[in-house]
Design a protein around this motif. Structure first.
Motif, PDB file in Angstrom:
ATOM      1  N   ALA A 155     -29.904 -17.435 -19.214  1.00 30.45           N
ATOM      2  CA  ALA A 155     -30.697 -16.537 -20.065  1.00 30.45           C
ATOM      3  C   ALA A 155     -30.491 -16.875 -21.538  1.00 30.45           C
ATOM      4  CB  ALA A 155     -30.307 -15.088 -19.789  1.00 30.45           C
ATOM      5  N   VAL A 183     -32.676 -19.869 -22.323  1.00 23.89           N
ATOM      6  CA  VAL A 183     -34.097 -19.501 -22.399  1.00 23.89           C
ATOM      7  C   VAL A 183     -34.393 -18.821 -23.726  1.00 23.89           C
ATOM      8  CG1 VAL A 183     -35.883 -18.020 -21.393  1.00 23.89           C
ATOM      9  CG2 VAL A 183     -34.362 -19.339 -19.898  1.00 23.89           C
ATOM     10  N   SER A 194     -41.058 -19.884 -20.551  1.00 23.14           N
ATOM     11  CA  SER A 194     -41.770 -19.088 -19.555  1.00 23.14           C
ATOM     12  C   SER A 194     -41.514 -19.592 -18.148  1.00 23.14           C
ATOM     13  CB  SER A 194     -43.266 -19.099 -19.868  1.00 23.14           C
ATOM     14  OG  SER A 194     -43.998 -18.420 -18.880  1.00 23.14           O
ATOM     15  N   HIS A 235     -38.071 -18.661 -17.005  1.00 27.84           N
ATOM     16  CA  HIS A 235     -37.940 -17.217 -16.825  1.00 27.84           C
ATOM     17  C   HIS A 235     -38.649 -16.738 -15.563  1.00 27.84           C
ATOM     18  CE1 HIS A 235     -36.964 -13.221 -18.201  1.00 27.84           C
ATOM     19  NE2 HIS A 235     -38.222 -12.821 -18.055  1.00 27.84           N
ATOM     20  N   THR A 282     -34.924 -16.174 -11.109  1.00 29.16           N
ATOM     21  CA  THR A 282     -33.504 -16.071 -11.439  1.00 29.16           C
ATOM     22  C   THR A 282     -32.735 -17.166 -10.711  1.00 29.16           C
ATOM     23  OG1 THR A 282     -33.713 -13.673 -11.650  1.00 29.16           O
ATOM     24  CG2 THR A 282     -31.479 -14.572 -11.414  1.00 29.16           C
TER      25      THR A 282
END
Length: 612
Positions: A505, A508, A521, A524, A527
């Protein structure tokens, strides 16, 4: 004092045997006369100055020469010449057709020579059609033109067509040599070949140039006098330029080009002549193609001697570069710079006997456009060289998708090496041309220094499906070097799935702020999950997203390896198209998603009659 008669008139052929370079046509016409197999309408076509009108006059004279006729009788009263350029009206053709009906008083045929027949008007052509199709038995028409395509097809179909060819340089030079001997002029073979080349296949032009040069130089015709009078570059200029190119002497080459411009020649003329010179050297490489070299004997010896120095591929590359400059010259706004750049490229062609280095600009990320010898630069000898021990050599990563080393990484490596000495300009260029990838970054406790990854300094990415990316990937595969890494010294720490998802995360978020929205994108979309043996697994809804992530995954993997202290982690991507429904892309899909969360939205749409 006798009046001067130009050579084109003085040496005009009087028989078919005197005609130069048109043996096939003259033999055909001679046999047709002897066998009484001559057509009543003939069309002589071809470039200027090759003997069309001359052959028409010779044919008109010989048609009426029977056994009882005298050879010196020209039958001028049976020959009628019409210049269609100035007599192209219908009235002129009607007057000619009215004369055709009258038979000859002496001889067997009346011959009508119409020169520049393509200049006749459409109405004149139509008025001439019937007479040309069914002429009287005593009439023969000879039409001459330089532009056959302008004659209407109905006229062409009624004529027997003879195509005159350009006279070769060899035939023209031999005929000029005959005229020089007849006038007791001492002429060099190279000088006559230059005149023949300048004439471009037209004997009349060659004779006119010959008269002009003789008036300039007198009874001795030299190559230097011809080149000076005709304003053409001498062979020696191109021989010298080729030697400078082969010796990679760029300063001398630029000085030679400047001297050529100072003599009044333009750059286009120079580069065209240089390309022709390379072509002549190429034909000298093989025994069968030497006859294609249209020069004098002395110049041929020089060509044969110089052709031994360059290789065939070198000459092919040189011709290609010179031809490319010829094409771009007219549209260039800085023409001198274009020619100088071309000369520098020519002097920088390299051939190692097995593989040519590409001359095209922009091929290879770190490949220079051309190589300039170090002697061309003035380098300050007082600058100290860097310590060789502080220069870190980059190592290739196992992955095939490694991007080039960023400027930030190079800066950090030099800082950690505590190198304070300056580098020379040429050494900096050599360091920039080295390998495109850096070594993997281990943990601090592994004994290998780690380097912070600067994601913002990476180069701009392109789509994985574009031609540019495919080309870059292919070049990278060709340029990469096999790495030698000691796996025992690389970090291999355990980590949890929560740590993986946290650093995932974070990555990103970093690339999203950096403007790489598409990659952010895609990452994301799912997971990440941890499989056995340090395998990270994600599931994407389509192949396009998979290819984009695979294309851009290098920074991600390097980031995770650094943060998780594990160099052996890998990424596995699978595609499950059924999961695509949970992503809303179109306005309709977004509406359906909102309606699932709040059905009242559908009532609102119906109440106000809303549309997407």
């Amino acid at each position: 004092m006798e009046p001067f008669i130009v050579s084109a008139r003085k040496y005009r052929p009087k028989t078919f045997k005197d005609v130069v370079g048109q043996q096939a046509i003259t033999n055909t016409l001679t046999n047709a006369i002897e066998n009484n197999h001559l057509a009543q309408a003939l069309l002589f076509t071809g470039p200027r100055g090759v003997g069309k009108t001359t052959c028409a006059r010779i044919l008109a004279k010989q048609i009426n020469q029977q056994g009882e006729a005298s050879d010196d009788e020209d039958f001028a009263f049976n020959i009628f010449e019409l210049d269609a350029a100035s007599n192209n009206s219908v009235d002129d053709i009607r007057e000619l057709t009215s004369q055709v009906r009258i038979p000859p008083q002496v001889g067997k045929y009346k011959v009508y020579i119409i020169d520049e027949v393509h200049m006749l008007s459409q109405a004149a052509f139509n008025a001439f059609l019937k007479t040309l199709e069914e002429p009287p038995a005593h009439a023969i028409f000879i039409l001459a033109t330089t532009e056959k395509h302008k004659i209407i097809p109905t006229i062409l179909s009624r004529c027997q067509i003879f195509d005159f060819k350009r006279i070769t340089v060899k035939d023209t030079a031999e005929y000029l040599k005959y005229i020089a001997e007849n006038q007791k002029i001492e002429a060099e073979d190279d000088a006559l070949h230059i005149i023949a080349q300048k004439a471009d296949g037209a004997m009349r032009d060659a004779l006119s140039i010959f008269d002009r040069v003789v008036s300039f130089s007198g009874k001795k015709l030299t190559r230097k006098a011809v080149t000076e009078n005709l304003n053409v570059l001498d062979y020696d200029t191109y021989f010298k330029a080729t030697d400078l190119i082969l010796g990679r002497n760029i300063p001398g080459l630029l000085v030679l080009f400047n001297e050529t411009l100072a003599q009044g020649f333009d750059g286009h003329h120079f580069i065209i002549g240089l390309a022709s010179h390379f072509r002549d050297l190429m034909v000298c490489k093989h025994q069968d193609t030497i006859p294609l070299l249209e020069v004098g004997e002395d110049a041929k010896k020089q060509y044969l001697e110089q052709s031994k120095k360059p290789s065939g591929p070198f000459l092919l590359e040189a011709i290609d570069i010179a031809n490319d400059c010829d094409i771009k010259y007219k549209s260039s706004k800085h023409q001198r710079l274009l020619v100088e750049l071309t000369l520098m490229k020519l002097a920088s062609i390299d051939f190692d006997g097995e593989k040519k280095k590409s001359r095209f600009l922009g091929i290879g990320r770190n490949r220079p456009d051309f190589i300039i010898p170090a002697s061309f630069y003035k380098i300050d000898s007082g600058v100290t060289k860097p310590n060789p021990s502080t220069i870190q050599k980059p190592v290739e990563e196992h992955s095939g998708n490694n991007p080039p080393t960023t400027k930030g990484n190079q800066k950090n490596e030099q800082t950690e090496g505590n190198s304070t000495s300056a580098t020379k300009p040429t050494e900096v260029a050599q360091q920039n041309v080295k390998s495109n990838t850096t070594a993997p970054q281990p943990s601090k406790g592994s004994g290998i220094s780690s380097t912070k990854i600067d994601l913002k300094s990476t180069k701009k990415r392109v789509s994985g499906l574009s031609l540019s990316s495919l080309k870059a990937k292919k070049e990278h595969q060709l340029n990469k070097k096999e790495a030698v890494i000691d796996e025992n010294s690389l970090p291999k720490s355990d980590f949890t799935e929560e740590e993986l998802q946290k650093h995932w995360a974070d990555f990103v978020e970093i690339i999203d702020k950096d403007g790489r929205k598409i990659l952010a994108s895609n990452l994301h979309a799912d997971t990440p999950k941890l499989k056995s043996d340090f395998v990270i697994w994600i599931e994407l809804p389509n192949d396009t997203m998979k290819k984009e992530v695979e294309r851009e995954k290098y920074d991600l993997m390097e980031y995770l390896k650094l943060k998780l202290h594990n160099h052996f982690i890998t990424l596995e991507i699978s595609v499950n198209e059924t999961t695509a429904t949970k992503f809303a892309f179109t306005p309709e899909e977004k509406y359906l998603k909102l309606r699932e969360k709040n059905p009242v939205i559908d009532l609102l749409r119906k109440e106000f009659d809303l549309d997407f």
